[in-house]
Design a protein around this motif. Structure first.
Motif, PDB file in Angstrom:
ATOM      1  N   THR A  38      15.004  -2.927  -3.890  1.00  0.00           N
ATOM      2  CA  THR A  38      16.502  -2.699  -4.486  1.00  0.00           C
ATOM      3  C   THR A  38      16.700  -1.066  -4.416  1.00  0.00           C
ATOM      4  OG1 THR A  38      16.528  -4.925  -5.212  1.00  0.00           O
ATOM      5  CG2 THR A  38      18.322  -2.655  -6.000  1.00  0.00           C
ATOM      6  N   ARG A  39      15.797  -0.247  -5.040  1.00  0.00           N
ATOM      7  CA  ARG A  39      16.321   0.948  -5.309  1.00  0.00           C
ATOM      8  C   ARG A  39      16.046   2.334  -3.723  1.00  0.00           C
ATOM      9  NH1 ARG A  39      11.950   4.920  -8.791  1.00  0.00           N
ATOM     10  NH2 ARG A  39      12.518   7.426  -7.778  1.00  0.00           N
ATOM     11  N   LEU A  40      14.479   1.872  -3.134  1.00  0.00           N
ATOM     12  CA  LEU A  40      15.318   2.370  -1.879  1.00  0.00           C
ATOM     13  C   LEU A  40      16.179   1.526  -0.324  1.00  0.00           C
ATOM     14  CD1 LEU A  40      11.263   3.231  -1.727  1.00  0.00           C
ATOM     15  CD2 LEU A  40      12.801   4.417  -1.919  1.00  0.00           C
ATOM     16  N   VAL A  53       0.758  -0.190   5.115  1.00  0.00           N
ATOM     17  CA  VAL A  53       0.455   0.545   4.534  1.00  0.00           C
ATOM     18  C   VAL A  53      -1.247   0.838   3.921  1.00  0.00           C
ATOM     19  CG1 VAL A  53       0.877   3.116   4.304  1.00  0.00           C
ATOM     20  CG2 VAL A  53       2.235   1.743   5.630  1.00  0.00           C
ATOM     21  N   CYS A  54      -0.725   0.474   2.597  1.00  0.00           N
ATOM     22  CA  CYS A  54      -1.293   0.232   1.065  1.00  0.00           C
ATOM     23  C   CYS A  54      -2.503  -0.257   1.875  1.00  0.00           C
ATOM     24  CB  CYS A  54      -0.661  -0.591   0.740  1.00  0.00           C
ATOM     25  SG  CYS A  54      -2.256  -0.293  -1.592  1.00  0.00           S
ATOM     26  N   GLY A  55      -2.408  -1.546   2.566  1.00  0.00           N
ATOM     27  CA  GLY A  55      -4.428  -1.848   2.873  1.00  0.00           C
ATOM     28  C   GLY A  55      -5.247  -1.118   4.118  1.00  0.00           C
ATOM     29  N   ALA A  56      -4.095  -0.128   4.979  1.00  0.00           N
ATOM     30  CA  ALA A  56      -4.854   0.467   5.907  1.00  0.00           C
ATOM     31  C   ALA A  56      -5.056   2.238   5.094  1.00  0.00           C
ATOM     32  CB  ALA A  56      -3.665   1.007   6.550  1.00  0.00           C
ATOM     33  N   GLY A  57      -4.825   2.328   3.851  1.00  0.00           N
ATOM     34  CA  GLY A  57      -5.489   3.208   3.781  1.00  0.00           C
ATOM     35  C   GLY A  57      -6.940   2.727   3.344  1.00  0.00           C
ATOM     36  N   ALA A  58      -6.796   1.979   2.333  1.00  0.00           N
ATOM     37  CA  ALA A  58      -8.028   1.151   2.159  1.00  0.00           C
ATOM     38  C   ALA A  58      -9.178   1.039   2.799  1.00  0.00           C
ATOM     39  CB  ALA A  58      -7.793   0.095   1.002  1.00  0.00           C
ATOM     40  N   LEU A  92       5.748   6.627  -7.353  1.00  0.00           N
ATOM     41  CA  LEU A  92       6.107   5.891  -7.297  1.00  0.00           C
ATOM     42  C   LEU A  92       6.801   5.504  -8.417  1.00  0.00           C
ATOM     43  CD1 LEU A  92       3.574   2.900  -6.442  1.00  0.00           C
ATOM     44  CD2 LEU A  92       4.988   4.282  -4.848  1.00  0.00           C
ATOM     45  N   SER A  93       7.307   6.196  -9.533  1.00  0.00           N
ATOM     46  CA  SER A  93       8.509   6.119 -10.646  1.00  0.00           C
ATOM     47  C   SER A  93       9.770   6.915 -10.143  1.00  0.00           C
ATOM     48  CB  SER A  93       8.078   5.779 -11.583  1.00  0.00           C
ATOM     49  OG  SER A  93       7.306   7.519 -12.267  1.00  0.00           O
ATOM     50  N   THR A 101       7.607   7.813   0.005  1.00  0.00           N
ATOM     51  CA  THR A 101       7.097   6.053  -0.466  1.00  0.00           C
ATOM     52  C   THR A 101       5.708   5.672   0.162  1.00  0.00           C
ATOM     53  OG1 THR A 101       8.973   5.725  -1.536  1.00  0.00           O
ATOM     54  CG2 THR A 101       7.183   3.832  -1.548  1.00  0.00           C
ATOM     55  N   LEU A 102       5.881   6.073   1.299  1.00  0.00           N
ATOM     56  CA  LEU A 102       5.110   5.056   2.418  1.00  0.00           C
ATOM     57  C   LEU A 102       3.146   6.447   2.229  1.00  0.00           C
ATOM     58  CD1 LEU A 102       7.227   4.463   6.168  1.00  0.00           C
ATOM     59  CD2 LEU A 102       5.189   2.491   4.723  1.00  0.00           C
ATOM     60  N   LEU A 103       3.511   7.475   2.490  1.00  0.00           N
ATOM     61  CA  LEU A 103       2.882   8.470   2.075  1.00  0.00           C
ATOM     62  C   LEU A 103       1.698   8.359   0.619  1.00  0.00           C
ATOM     63  CD1 LEU A 103       4.025  11.571   3.614  1.00  0.00           C
ATOM     64  CD2 LEU A 103       2.080  10.525   4.444  1.00  0.00           C
ATOM     65  N   ILE A 104       2.930   8.208  -0.425  1.00  0.00           N
ATOM     66  CA  ILE A 104       1.938   7.773  -1.955  1.00  0.00           C
ATOM     67  C   ILE A 104       1.367   6.367  -1.531  1.00  0.00           C
ATOM     68  CG2 ILE A 104       2.478   6.835  -4.142  1.00  0.00           C
ATOM     69  CD1 ILE A 104       4.972   8.443  -4.063  1.00  0.00           C
TER      70      ILE A 104
END
Length: 389
Positions: A38-40, A53-58, A92-93, A101-104
């Motif tokens: 909602t915020r973004l 992207v989170c999974g790709a980073g891992a 993130l907050s 956000t993608l980078l974070i």
């Protein structure tokens, strides 16, 4: 004897805190995905990319993790990566837009990959140092951390819906837990033989995986395919294929989760009594056969019984394979962890493609096949034999 036991318990609690931290941090931010959406002002596709992207980073952290584990040691890497996860929550907050956000979230995936390897290396070293099984209980504390995060999210958001308030509180708890655990972590990693080149010189940097490592990677990958697919597709199967009422659909995830936690609490005793190879081989076969029979029978009750077989049978696969991989060194452990992350990410999507082309029954059948593949792979892995904690 008492002193050694006391030191073991201290290290066991400290390492368990790392597993708890990982489950707590991940569940904290994913529990607020609706608020971030909602915020973004994110579309469904943008939200899907964010999670990918989170999974790709891992998944791509494998080369970095292998190098950092050798240079820093698992203790230092675990502390730094856990603190990094706290930084992710704070970022993130207050994230201003979607690209940031993608980078974070990508950094979060890398930190998750680092902590995942480091904490499993610590747990494996603890088993070797004291000759006691404890890895399965460690993985149970990951689930406990996730549960605590869910309860915290519910409590904090009832007072304030602001992300900084929630994530700030979670970060403070995370940092306190990490710093408290730091003193009890093992200072020396498990000693393994270094790979040697034909000339007699020690290999430097990353080494090519051995045949045993590849089998371990396959077992881990297909094992996490089974876990991930059950979490993502069990509710939909119950509703659309088994004919369950909407209010009963979430029971699929609940049954799998409860059985996995219970199994991991008792699995170390099973490992001592029957050995890791038999626990993995028989357990994954139970998961595959149980789910297959449930799919053939059809209906809600057979489905829930089949899901219970999956949770019970697949629960010890990840802990046992991590222990075996740690015996092969940091490169093997990092590769196996990356394979596990890949299976967790790619598995549910593959099941979705199969279901889209045929039906969800066939898609869940592929999950049963994945569990049986784990059973076959386990016969090619050299598992250690240790006493129970």
């Amino acid at each position: 004897m008492f002193r050694a036991s006391d030191e073991y318990r201290r290290s066991q609690v400290a390492i368990a805190a790392l597993f708890c931290c990982l489950g707590f941090q991940y569940a904290t931010w994913v529990s607020r995905i609706p608020a971030l959406k909602t915020r973004l002002d994110l579309s469904e596709a943008e939200l899907g990319l964010l999670l990918m992207v989170c999974g790709a980073g891992a998944a791509v952290s494998f080369p970095l993790v292998a190098v950092l584990t050798k240079r820093l040691g698992s203790r230092r890497l675990a502390v730094l990566s856990a603190l990094g996860l706290g930084v992710v929550l704070l970022a993130l907050s207050v994230t201003p837009d979607y690209p940031v956000t993608l980078l974070i979230v990508f950094f979060d995936g890398v930190a998750v990959g680092c902590l995942n390897v480091a904490m499993n290396a610590q747990a494996a070293a603890l088993e070797v140092k004291y000759q006691r099984t404890t890895m399965a209980r460690m993985h149970a504390t990951f689930s406990a951390g996730s549960l605590f995060a869910a309860l915290l999210a519910s409590g904090v958001t009832s007072l304030s819906s602001a992300l900084p308030a929630h994530f700030g509180t979670a970060t403070v708890l995370l940092v306190v837990l990490v710093l408290a655990a730091r003193a009890g972590l093992l200072t020396e990693d498990q000693k393994v033989a270094e790979p040697v080149e034909p000339t007699g010189k020690k290999a430097r940097g990353l080494t090519l995986p051995t045949r045993v490592t590849i089998w371990m990677g396959l077992a881990m990958g297909f094992g996490t395919v089974t876990e991930g697919a059950m979490n993502d597709w069990s509710a939909l199967y119950l509703k659309d294929s088994a004919g369950a009422a909407a209010e009963l659909a979430p029971l699929g995830i609940a049954v799998v989760s409860v059985m996995m936690v219970l199994a991991r609490l008792f699995a170390d005793g099973w490992r001592t009594k029957w050995g890791d190879e038999r626990v993995v081989r028989v357990g994954s076969a139970l998961a595959g056969v149980g789910l297959a029979v449930a799919l053939l029978a059809g209906g809600v009750v057979p489905a829930l019984l089949g899901f219970a077989c999956v949770g019970l049978g697949i629960a010890a696969v990840t802990p046992c394979v991590y222990v075996a991989a740690a015996r092969q060194g940091s490169d093997a452990l990092a590769l196996v962890a990356a394979m596990g992350t890949t299976g967790l990410l790619a598995g549910p999507a593959v099941i979705g493609f199969i279901a889209n082309g045929t039906s969800l029954v066939w898609g869940m059948g592929a999950v049963a096949v994945s569990a049986l593949v784990v059973s076959a792979c386990s016969t090619r892995i050299r598992f250690p034999v240790l006493a129970d904690a």
